[in-house]
Scaffold this motif. Structure first.
Motif, PDB file in Angstrom:
ATOM      1  N   THR A 606      -3.710   0.686  -9.753  1.00 31.89           N
ATOM      2  CA  THR A 606      -4.208  -0.639 -10.148  1.00 31.89           C
ATOM      3  C   THR A 606      -4.156  -1.568  -8.945  1.00 31.89           C
ATOM      4  O   THR A 606      -3.208  -1.528  -8.159  1.00 31.89           O
ATOM      5  N   ALA A 607      -5.193  -2.402  -8.795  1.00 28.34           N
ATOM      6  CA  ALA A 607      -5.259  -3.306  -7.640  1.00 28.34           C
ATOM      7  C   ALA A 607      -5.932  -4.605  -8.049  1.00 28.34           C
ATOM      8  O   ALA A 607      -6.749  -4.642  -8.978  1.00 28.34           O
ATOM      9  N   ARG A 608      -5.597  -5.663  -7.321  1.00 35.76           N
ATOM     10  CA  ARG A 608      -6.181  -6.978  -7.593  1.00 35.76           C
ATOM     11  C   ARG A 608      -6.375  -7.720  -6.279  1.00 35.76           C
ATOM     12  O   ARG A 608      -5.561  -7.619  -5.362  1.00 35.76           O
ATOM     13  N   SER A 609      -7.481  -8.497  -6.205  1.00 40.22           N
ATOM     14  CA  SER A 609      -7.741  -9.375  -5.064  1.00 40.22           C
ATOM     15  C   SER A 609      -8.376 -10.643  -5.602  1.00 40.22           C
ATOM     16  O   SER A 609      -9.511 -10.623  -6.075  1.00 40.22           O
ATOM     17  N   GLY A 610      -7.643 -11.750  -5.546  1.00 39.35           N
ATOM     18  CA  GLY A 610      -8.157 -12.988  -6.124  1.00 39.35           C
ATOM     19  C   GLY A 610      -8.357 -12.827  -7.614  1.00 39.35           C
ATOM     20  O   GLY A 610      -7.443 -12.415  -8.341  1.00 39.35           O
ATOM     21  N   ASP A 611      -9.577 -13.119  -8.095  1.00 33.98           N
ATOM     22  CA  ASP A 611      -9.856 -12.963  -9.520  1.00 33.98           C
ATOM     23  C   ASP A 611     -10.545 -11.640  -9.825  1.00 33.98           C
ATOM     24  O   ASP A 611     -11.034 -11.427 -10.932  1.00 33.98           O
ATOM     25  N   ALA A 612     -10.585 -10.736  -8.849  1.00 36.50           N
ATOM     26  CA  ALA A 612     -11.161  -9.403  -9.052  1.00 36.50           C
ATOM     27  C   ALA A 612     -10.040  -8.390  -9.220  1.00 36.50           C
ATOM     28  O   ALA A 612      -9.045  -8.421  -8.492  1.00 36.50           O
ATOM     29  N   GLU A 613     -10.193  -7.477 -10.184  1.00 32.29           N
ATOM     30  CA  GLU A 613      -9.190  -6.440 -10.396  1.00 32.29           C
ATOM     31  C   GLU A 613      -9.862  -5.179 -10.904  1.00 32.29           C
ATOM     32  O   GLU A 613     -10.949  -5.219 -11.480  1.00 32.29           O
ATOM     33  N   SER A 614      -9.198  -4.042 -10.685  1.00 35.27           N
ATOM     34  CA  SER A 614      -9.745  -2.773 -11.149  1.00 35.27           C
ATOM     35  C   SER A 614      -8.626  -1.741 -11.195  1.00 35.27           C
ATOM     36  O   SER A 614      -7.493  -2.002 -10.764  1.00 35.27           O
ATOM     37  N   ALA A 615      -8.955  -0.568 -11.735  1.00 37.92           N
ATOM     38  CA  ALA A 615      -7.979   0.516 -11.855  1.00 37.92           C
ATOM     39  C   ALA A 615      -8.725   1.838 -11.887  1.00 37.92           C
ATOM     40  O   ALA A 615      -9.925   1.887 -12.165  1.00 37.92           O
ATOM     41  N   MET A 616      -8.006   2.916 -11.577  1.00 40.54           N
ATOM     42  CA  MET A 616      -8.617   4.243 -11.670  1.00 40.54           C
ATOM     43  C   MET A 616      -7.547   5.285 -11.950  1.00 40.54           C
ATOM     44  O   MET A 616      -6.365   5.111 -11.620  1.00 40.54           O
ATOM     45  N   LEU A 617      -7.985   6.375 -12.588  1.00 36.84           N
ATOM     46  CA  LEU A 617      -7.130   7.532 -12.804  1.00 36.84           C
ATOM     47  C   LEU A 617      -7.181   8.381 -11.546  1.00 36.84           C
ATOM     48  O   LEU A 617      -8.266   8.712 -11.053  1.00 36.84           O
ATOM     49  N   ALA A 618      -6.028   8.717 -10.976  1.00 34.12           N
ATOM     50  CA  ALA A 618      -5.980   9.432  -9.699  1.00 34.12           C
ATOM     51  C   ALA A 618      -5.098  10.669  -9.816  1.00 34.12           C
ATOM     52  O   ALA A 618      -4.018  10.613 -10.407  1.00 34.12           O
ATOM     53  N   SER A 619      -5.593  11.775  -9.253  1.00 30.51           N
ATOM     54  CA  SER A 619      -4.778  12.992  -9.221  1.00 30.51           C
ATOM     55  C   SER A 619      -4.610  13.524  -7.806  1.00 30.51           C
ATOM     56  O   SER A 619      -3.797  14.413  -7.574  1.00 30.51           O
ATOM     57  N   TRP A 620      -5.387  12.990  -6.852  1.00 32.95           N
ATOM     58  CA  TRP A 620      -5.249  13.413  -5.462  1.00 32.95           C
ATOM     59  C   TRP A 620      -4.258  12.480  -4.768  1.00 32.95           C
ATOM     60  O   TRP A 620      -4.596  11.693  -3.898  1.00 32.95           O
ATOM     61  N   VAL A 621      -2.999  12.578  -5.190  1.00 28.95           N
ATOM     62  CA  VAL A 621      -1.922  11.727  -4.677  1.00 28.95           C
ATOM     63  C   VAL A 621      -0.825  12.634  -4.130  1.00 28.95           C
ATOM     64  O   VAL A 621      -0.440  13.612  -4.778  1.00 28.95           O
ATOM     65  N   SER A 622      -0.322  12.311  -2.946  1.00 24.66           N
ATOM     66  CA  SER A 622       0.719  13.148  -2.350  1.00 24.66           C
ATOM     67  C   SER A 622       1.609  12.307  -1.448  1.00 24.66           C
ATOM     68  O   SER A 622       1.158  11.321  -0.860  1.00 24.66           O
ATOM     69  N   GLN A 623       2.888  12.696  -1.356  1.00 22.01           N
ATOM     70  CA  GLN A 623       3.767  12.024  -0.405  1.00 22.01           C
ATOM     71  C   GLN A 623       3.367  12.420   1.003  1.00 22.01           C
ATOM     72  O   GLN A 623       3.044  13.581   1.279  1.00 22.01           O
ATOM     73  N   ALA A 624       3.381  11.443   1.916  1.00 25.10           N
ATOM     74  CA  ALA A 624       2.906  11.690   3.278  1.00 25.10           C
ATOM     75  C   ALA A 624       3.974  11.485   4.336  1.00 25.10           C
ATOM     76  O   ALA A 624       3.837  11.985   5.453  1.00 25.10           O
ATOM     77  N   SER A 625       5.032  10.723   4.039  1.00 24.88           N
ATOM     78  CA  SER A 625       6.067  10.478   5.048  1.00 24.88           C
ATOM     79  C   SER A 625       7.387  10.147   4.367  1.00 24.88           C
ATOM     80  O   SER A 625       7.415   9.647   3.238  1.00 24.88           O
ATOM     81  N   PHE A 626       8.498  10.461   5.086  1.00 23.42           N
ATOM     82  CA  PHE A 626       9.832  10.117   4.602  1.00 23.42           C
ATOM     83  C   PHE A 626      10.223   8.703   5.033  1.00 23.42           C
ATOM     84  O   PHE A 626      10.716   7.908   4.239  1.00 23.42           O
ATOM     85  N   VAL A 627      10.044   8.429   6.337  1.00 22.28           N
ATOM     86  CA  VAL A 627      10.434   7.130   6.889  1.00 22.28           C
ATOM     87  C   VAL A 627       9.247   6.550   7.657  1.00 22.28           C
ATOM     88  O   VAL A 627       8.855   7.103   8.693  1.00 22.28           O
ATOM     89  N   PRO A 628       8.641   5.483   7.172  1.00 25.46           N
ATOM     90  CA  PRO A 628       8.911   4.864   5.869  1.00 25.46           C
ATOM     91  C   PRO A 628       8.348   5.726   4.751  1.00 25.46           C
ATOM     92  O   PRO A 628       7.475   6.563   5.001  1.00 25.46           O
ATOM     93  N   PRO A 629       8.824   5.544   3.521  1.00 20.90           N
ATOM     94  CA  PRO A 629       8.249   6.316   2.419  1.00 20.90           C
ATOM     95  C   PRO A 629       6.767   5.975   2.268  1.00 20.90           C
ATOM     96  O   PRO A 629       6.397   4.803   2.162  1.00 20.90           O
ATOM     97  N   GLY A 630       5.921   6.999   2.313  1.00 21.33           N
ATOM     98  CA  GLY A 630       4.481   6.747   2.281  1.00 21.33           C
ATOM     99  C   GLY A 630       3.738   7.766   1.452  1.00 21.33           C
ATOM    100  O   GLY A 630       4.215   8.884   1.224  1.00 21.33           O
ATOM    101  N   LEU A 631       2.558   7.378   0.988  1.00 19.64           N
ATOM    102  CA  LEU A 631       1.714   8.223   0.158  1.00 19.64           C
ATOM    103  C   LEU A 631       0.321   8.330   0.768  1.00 19.64           C
ATOM    104  O   LEU A 631      -0.115   7.444   1.501  1.00 19.64           O
ATOM    105  N   THR A 632      -0.370   9.417   0.433  1.00 20.68           N
ATOM    106  CA  THR A 632      -1.808   9.493   0.676  1.00 20.68           C
ATOM    107  C   THR A 632      -2.503   9.574  -0.677  1.00 20.68           C
ATOM    108  O   THR A 632      -2.028  10.264  -1.588  1.00 20.68           O
ATOM    109  N   ILE A 633      -3.604   8.853  -0.795  1.00 23.59           N
ATOM    110  CA  ILE A 633      -4.385   8.827  -2.030  1.00 23.59           C
ATOM    111  C   ILE A 633      -5.854   8.937  -1.655  1.00 23.59           C
ATOM    112  O   ILE A 633      -6.331   8.195  -0.791  1.00 23.59           O
ATOM    113  N   ALA A 634      -6.565   9.856  -2.281  1.00 23.45           N
ATOM    114  CA  ALA A 634      -7.998  10.004  -2.033  1.00 23.45           C
ATOM    115  C   ALA A 634      -8.766   9.178  -3.058  1.00 23.45           C
ATOM    116  O   ALA A 634      -8.536   9.296  -4.262  1.00 23.45           O
ATOM    117  N   VAL A 635      -9.667   8.333  -2.558  1.00 21.35           N
ATOM    118  CA  VAL A 635     -10.476   7.465  -3.423  1.00 21.35           C
ATOM    119  C   VAL A 635     -11.943   7.724  -3.113  1.00 21.35           C
ATOM    120  O   VAL A 635     -12.371   7.594  -1.959  1.00 21.35           O
TER     121      VAL A 635
END
Length: 744
Positions: A606-635
């Motif tokens: 889920t994301a928002r910018s000003g008065d615009a907002e949207s959401a999506m169902l995501a399955s291409w999500v993976s952890q990408a780093s330990f320090v700092p904790p990070g994710l990769t997401i395909a959109v």
């Protein structure tokens, strides 16, 4: 009405004159009182028959005519519309001259912006004046990265005279002229070269001309024909006689300043029909106006850090402003056949003497550049041909391009080729006219939505394109959209003519289409276009978009999603035709079956910018780093949420649990109208970064996008996790299983 036969910009200017006259009490606007009413009439733009849908002024009922306004309200209605469009500056009304009527609402507090104007040297005799703003500054889609912007002007001092190249927009109007007066003798500036001009720059030009008039000096303005026409409409005729002379540039014209001979290159596009670049062979600087620009503001005047730092900004600006007109962009790039000042010699397809010639060309160019000597076209015995040997590109916005010149020019060529290739598969014609720039902003957002869905865009500004061009575009396109402002309760004449062509085209009736437009009063033009298309059984692919005054982020989101929906419908139709011709039963390839076994956790972004907002169902999500904790997401590029997860954006990832994901997945997998709330009916709370946290999520994370990588038909985001919480430690994560890697 007279408004129907006047050019759009002139109609807008007439409204400005009406407002100014109403405020000052002059005879340019007729103000008559009858039974407590006032009629404001300026060359047919405002009339007693003009209707308003709503009003914030006391005593004015919805649907009331202008004739029912009090004098106070009439003046403020007129002025607010014009101030909203940026055509006039806010001015106080003398209440002592008004006998009746409720006072106007208090003016909104000005938005504080961190901005400044500063000067630095670019090359010998050449300075840059940069208006810097760290805020978003504008509402248009091209400012979506929210990295600030700069307005760049340049001053070239020749032995005979001095030239100013381009002026800043109204946000820097007063500071721009003050900076010029402080750093230079205004009377020495004899020429003003306008590579681009728009109503937003009128205020800066007026203040500059007033300063010149006080010094008793004049200036000669060099610009393209479209810019010259706009200038004569927006500036008073007596100013033309007293303060400046107008020189309409033709292809091949030059301006000799003494030691610096500016060469002019006309580079029009539908978005900027007045586009004109200038090249100085002496310093090998190319003043590229809007081309190679970026809306980003850094401490550096140059592209220090290169593509790694500014690559995203250049690409985003191109996608928003030039991707919708690849043919015209290609033509401009061909005219600007740029080669870097210190380009390495190319030995491709060369042997023997030709190799030596390449070495000599490089050595000769380097020596002349070191001594700041000009390299004219073709002077190296034809080895350079018509190329522009360029030390730096000086754009209207963003950093001066020097270290990344070769890479950026090459990328422009690649991006343009990609858009042309998309156009070969399918194209949507975006047909519009604009009075204040608001309809243009809507057209840009729709075009971006179409383009990111992999469909080409053919932009047609009907004020400058011919009927033949419109007919040809309709014959080759797979769909179209048409947008219009409302002037005097009507469509402007160019839109009327374009609509007539569309209604008479039998092929166009088979195409999916859409209608959009902006207005300051009642928006009759949009309603007229929609109704006429419906009466002729045209297929409207999305709900008509109506925008009052300036578009907000939510409005631009609706436009972008509408463009994407139209493009996706066209692609599905073409895919269906191909599948009908192909075998009915196909088996997934070994590669597709193998890739399909890669699984991912089921999440909701889920994301928002000003008065615009949207959401999506995501399955291409993976952890990408330990320090700092990070994710990769395909959109996917055509996702509605894609425009809300640019670099620097914040969002929330909700991890779904087994046996808890069905209701959420069902909600997010259904079709949505443009701008429709995707989370409606789901229990949520608002996170600290503005995203939404699902009550049924087993964990959630607040994230910030650090970088994006283009991977075919997707963007891969790398995001750092700022905070998060495990809500349910007993439920396992829901996993999305697939049988093929060819689809979700």
């Amino acid at each position: 009405m007279m408004a129907l036969t006047m050019p759009i910009a002139q109609c807008a200017h007439a409204c400005a004159l009406a407002s100014a006259a109403a405020t000052s009490g002059t005879s340019s606007a007729v103000v008559s009182r009858s039974g407590g009413s006032v009629i404001l009439n300026a060359v047919g733009i405002l009339s007693s028959q003009h209707k308003l849908r709503s009003s914030s002024w006391t005593g004015l009922r919805p649907g009331a005519g202008v004739s029912q306004l009090s004098k106070t309200d009439g003046i403020h209605v007129c002025r607010e519309v014009l101030e909203t469009h940026g055509l006039v500056r806010a001015a106080a009304v003398d209440q002592s001259s008004v006998t009746t009527g409720a006072p106007p609402p208090p003016p909104a507090a000005p938005i504080k912006q961190e901005s400044d104007v500063r000067i630095s040297q670019v090359a010998k005799d050449t300075m840059t004046i940069r208006g810097r703003c760290m805020d978003r500054l504008k509402y248009e889609v091209e400012y979506g990265l929210k990295r600030g912007t700069t307005n760049n002007s340049y001053v070239i001092k020749g032995t005979n005279s001095t030239a100013l190249i381009d002026i800043m927009d109204q946000s820097f109007a007063e500071a721009f002229t003050k900076t010029l007066e402080t750093a230079f003798d205004l009377s020495s500036i004899k020429y003003l070269v306008l590579g681009h001009f728009s109503p937003k720059r009128v205020e800066s030009l007026k203040i500059l001309l007033q300063a010149l008039e006080k010094k008793g000096t004049s200036i000669e303005i060099y610009c393209s024909n479209p810019a010259a026409q706009l200038l004569t409409k927006l500036l008073a005729s007596d100013t033309l006689e007293k303060v400046y002379k107008l020189k309409t540039v033709r292809a091949g014209d030059v301006l000799d300043l003494g030691g610096h001979e500016l060469q002019f290159i006309l580079t029009p596009t539908p978005r900027w029909p007045d586009g004109m670049c200038s090249y100085d062979p002496s310093t090998q600087l190319l003043f590229s106006q809007k081309l190679f620009s970026a809306h980003v503001c850094e401490e550096n005047d140059y592209d220090i850090g290169g593509v790694d730092v500014y690559g995203e900004d250049w690409r985003f600006y191109f996608e928003c402003m030039l991707a919708s007109s690849p043919k015209q962009t290609k033509a401009a790039l061909e005219k600007l056949d740029i080669v870097a000042q210190y380009s390495k010699p190319s030995y491709k397809d060369r042997k023997g003497v030709d190799v030596v010639k390449e070495d000599m060309k490089f050595i000769f160019s380097t020596v002349l550049s070191a001594f700041n000597l000009p390299i004219s076209k073709g002077m190296l015995a034809g080895s350079l041909g018509d190329k522009l040997v360029t030390a730096a590109i000086c754009p209207l916005h963003g950093p001066i391009v020097r270290s990344s010149l070769t890479e950026l020019v090459r990328e422009y060529g690649v991006w343009t080729y990609e858009k042309l290739k998309q156009s070969e598969e399918a194209t949507v014609a975006v047909i519009y006219a604009s009075a204040y720039g608001n309809t243009t902003a809507l057209a840009q957002a729709i075009s971006r939505g179409i383009s990111k869905a992999g469909v080409g865009v053919d932009t047609l500004n009907v004020e400058i394109c011919s009927t033949e061009e419109l007919v040809a575009s309709l014959q080759r396109c797979s769909g179209f959209v048409i947008g219009s402002p409302t002037l005097g309760g009507h469509m402007p004449t160019p839109i009327q003519n374009a609509l007539g062509v569309i209604l008479c085209d039998e092929y166009a009736k088979k195409l999916p289409c859409g209608v959009f437009g902006s207005f300051g009063w009642s928006g009759e033009a949009v309603d007229m276009i929609e109704q006429r298309l419906k009466d002729c059984d045209f297929n409207l692919a999305f709900p008509t978009i109506r925008c009052k005054f300036k578009p907000t982020e939510a409005t631009l989101q609706v436009c972008e999603e509408s463009g994407t929906d139209l493009a996706q419908a066209i692609r599905k139709l073409k895919l269906k035709k191909r599948s009908e011709a192909a075998p009915k039963f196909t088996v997934a390839s070994n590669v597709e079956q193998a890739v399909g076994r890669v699984v991912g956790s089921l999440c909701v972004l889920t994301a928002r910018s000003g008065d615009a907002e949207s959401a999506m169902l995501a399955s291409w999500v993976s952890q990408a780093s330990f320090v700092p904790p990070g994710l990769t997401i395909a959109v996917a590029k055509d996702r509605a949420v894609e425009g809300l997860v640019l670099v620097g954006a914040r969002f929330v990832v909700n991890v779904l649990g087994q046996n808890k994901s069905n209701a959420v997945a069902k909600q997010l997998l259904k079709p949505f109208l443009p701008g429709e709330n995707r989370m409606e009916g789901l229990e949520t709370t608002v996170a600290s970064n503005g995203g939404l946290i699902l009550k049924d999520a087993i964990s959630w994370m607040e994230c910030t996008v650090q970088s994006r990588m283009e991977t075919g038909d997707h963007w891969v985001l790398y995001a750092v996790v700022d905070s998060g919480k495990l809500e349910d430690d007993t439920t396992l994560t829901a996993v999305h299983y697939r049988k093929t890697g060819a689809r979700y």
